[in-house]
Write an enzyme that holds these catalytic residues in place. Structure first.
Site, mmCIF file in Angstrom:
data_model
loop_
_atom_site.group_PDB
_atom_site.id
_atom_site.type_symbol
_atom_site.label_atom_id
_atom_site.label_comp_id
_atom_site.label_asym_id
_atom_site.label_seq_id
_atom_site.Cartn_x
_atom_site.Cartn_y
_atom_site.Cartn_z
ATOM 1 N N LYS A 22 0.838 -1.189 0.000
ATOM 2 C CA LYS A 22 0.000 0.000 0.000
ATOM 3 C C LYS A 22 0.879 1.249 0.000
ATOM 4 C CE LYS A 22 -4.133 -1.943 0.345
ATOM 5 N NZ LYS A 22 -5.216 -1.730 -0.639
ATOM 6 N N GLU B 241 -1.941 -0.276 -8.915
ATOM 7 C CA GLU B 241 -3.388 -0.137 -8.795
ATOM 8 C C GLU B 241 -3.760 1.293 -8.442
ATOM 9 O OE1 GLU B 241 -6.119 -2.940 -6.800
ATOM 10 O OE2 GLU B 241 -4.304 -4.075 -6.346
ATOM 11 N N LYS C 105 -14.014 -6.932 -7.706
ATOM 12 C CA LYS C 105 -14.297 -7.382 -6.347
ATOM 13 C C LYS C 105 -15.783 -7.678 -6.251
ATOM 14 C CE LYS C 105 -10.557 -4.700 -4.238
ATOM 15 N NZ LYS C 105 -10.201 -3.573 -3.334
#
Length: 346
Positions: free
Chosen positions: A157, A208, A255
């Site tokens: 992240k 991402e 998702k």
């Protein structure tokens, strides 16, 4: 015609470590477990709502409570279930995913077959999942990387002022492939270009959601320049035009909690291939129940990021397994092949 009894219950999942991304930190999440029972068979589903999409456990439960009696009683195929759920007003997508998941689990159990066999999945094994390293001090992130030594791919992240220091710190202790997730953290094209230029020399597999989802035109410009593949996460929920998405991204992250349907997810993957969009199947923080459903979709994907169940302390379900190289393996048991750990439900 079968008559279904619908029940739902909040399941609070506790993370092994506080989980921080560019938007904030979580120590627990409140998911919702759904059961559909008919003819002596129970199907299970899980909603993992996310406030980024204005959903939480309460909105999930209220949505399900409003369905009324007999919603599923006249439905006899996955497509029929998906179509009826998609027709509902003011959808709560995590709730839709859980309801369809539970019906599919019930249906495959009634057929006495694993769902992956009922759907002729290409395999019962996914690509290797990445393992997520949440934001923290560099020293703590380094320790998390050491603890994740068994995982061949890391997802890190970013989206902070410390991004380069974080990657340098991780590269001090491992050279394994990294997928970067900025979670909309880079606020303009120049910042994104500077970060990606640095990352391009760091064995980064993909990036991402570099910038906020509202910055679509800027993402088009960034994609034309980028030396690294760019994946849409927050920019892709499920109803977006895939031809348009292909102008701004090299791939999409599906998702179930965003798209609301396994049936639709399969169809989207087939359409994405027409536009040369690669597909990642990701997850929220979820138990083995929803992860098993995601893993089924992941058998058609190029990448999977299905580690949500690996980040929690006491998984209330069990079923999906991991190979030595961290591919997810779907069970040969009927339905989703998932069993409830009764002593772990909250």
């Amino acid at each position: 015609m079968s008559h279904f009894n619908i029940e739902c219950q909040v399941s609070e999942l506790t993370l092994t470590n506080p989980f921080t991304i560019a938007r904030g930190t979580k120590e627990t999440v409140r998911n919702v477990v759904v059961s559909l029972t008919a003819d002596g068979i129970t199907g299970w589903g899980e909603a993992g709502p996310n406030r980024r999409y204005a959903e939480d456990a309460e909105t999930v439960i209220n949505f399900i409570d409003d369905l009324g009696e007999g919603f599923f009683d006249d439905l006899d195929s996955p497509d029929a279930v998906a179509q009826k759920l998609a027709s509902l007003d003011s959808p709560v997508y995590a709730a839709l995913a859980a309801l369809e998941m539970a019906w599919l689990d019930w249906w495959a159990k009634s057929e006495e077959q694993p769902l992956w066999k009922c759907w002729n999945a290409p395999s019962n094994i996914t690509p290797s999942t990445s393992f997520t390293i949440g934001l923290d001090s560099i020293e703590v992130m380094q320790q998390k990387v050491r603890e994740a030594e068994e995982y061949p791919i890391l997802k890190v992240k970013l989206g902070t002022e410390r991004d380069r220091d974080i990657i340098r710190g991780i590269r001090e202790i491992t050279d394994k492939p990294i997928r970067v997730d900025a979670n909309e953290g880079w606020k303009n094209v120049n910042e994104a270009k500077k970060q990606i230029t640095f990352l391009a020399d760091q064995n980064i597999e993909l990036v991402e959601q570099p910038m906020p989802s509202a910055m679509f035109d800027e993402m088009i410009a960034l994609k034309q320049w980028s030396p690294l593949p760019l994946m849409a996460d927050e920019s892709f929920k499920g109803n977006e035009n895939l031809k348009q998405m292909s102008r701004a991204f090299h791939g999409i992250n599906i998702k179930l909690m965003k798209i609301g349907s396994l049936v639709k997810a399969r169809n989207v993957i087939a359409q994405a291939q027409k536009y040369d969009l690669s597909v990642m199947v990701g997850c929220m923080i979820e138990s083995s129940l929803a992860i098993s459903a995601g893993a089924l979709i992941g058998t058609w994907a190029d990448y999977v990021d299905l580690d949500g169940f690996l980040l929690i302390k006491d998984d209330p379900f069990e079923g999906v397994a991991l190979t030595e190289d961290k591919k997810l393996v779907l069970s040969d048991q009927p339905g989703l092949g998932v069993f409830r750990n009764n002593n772990k439900m909250v």
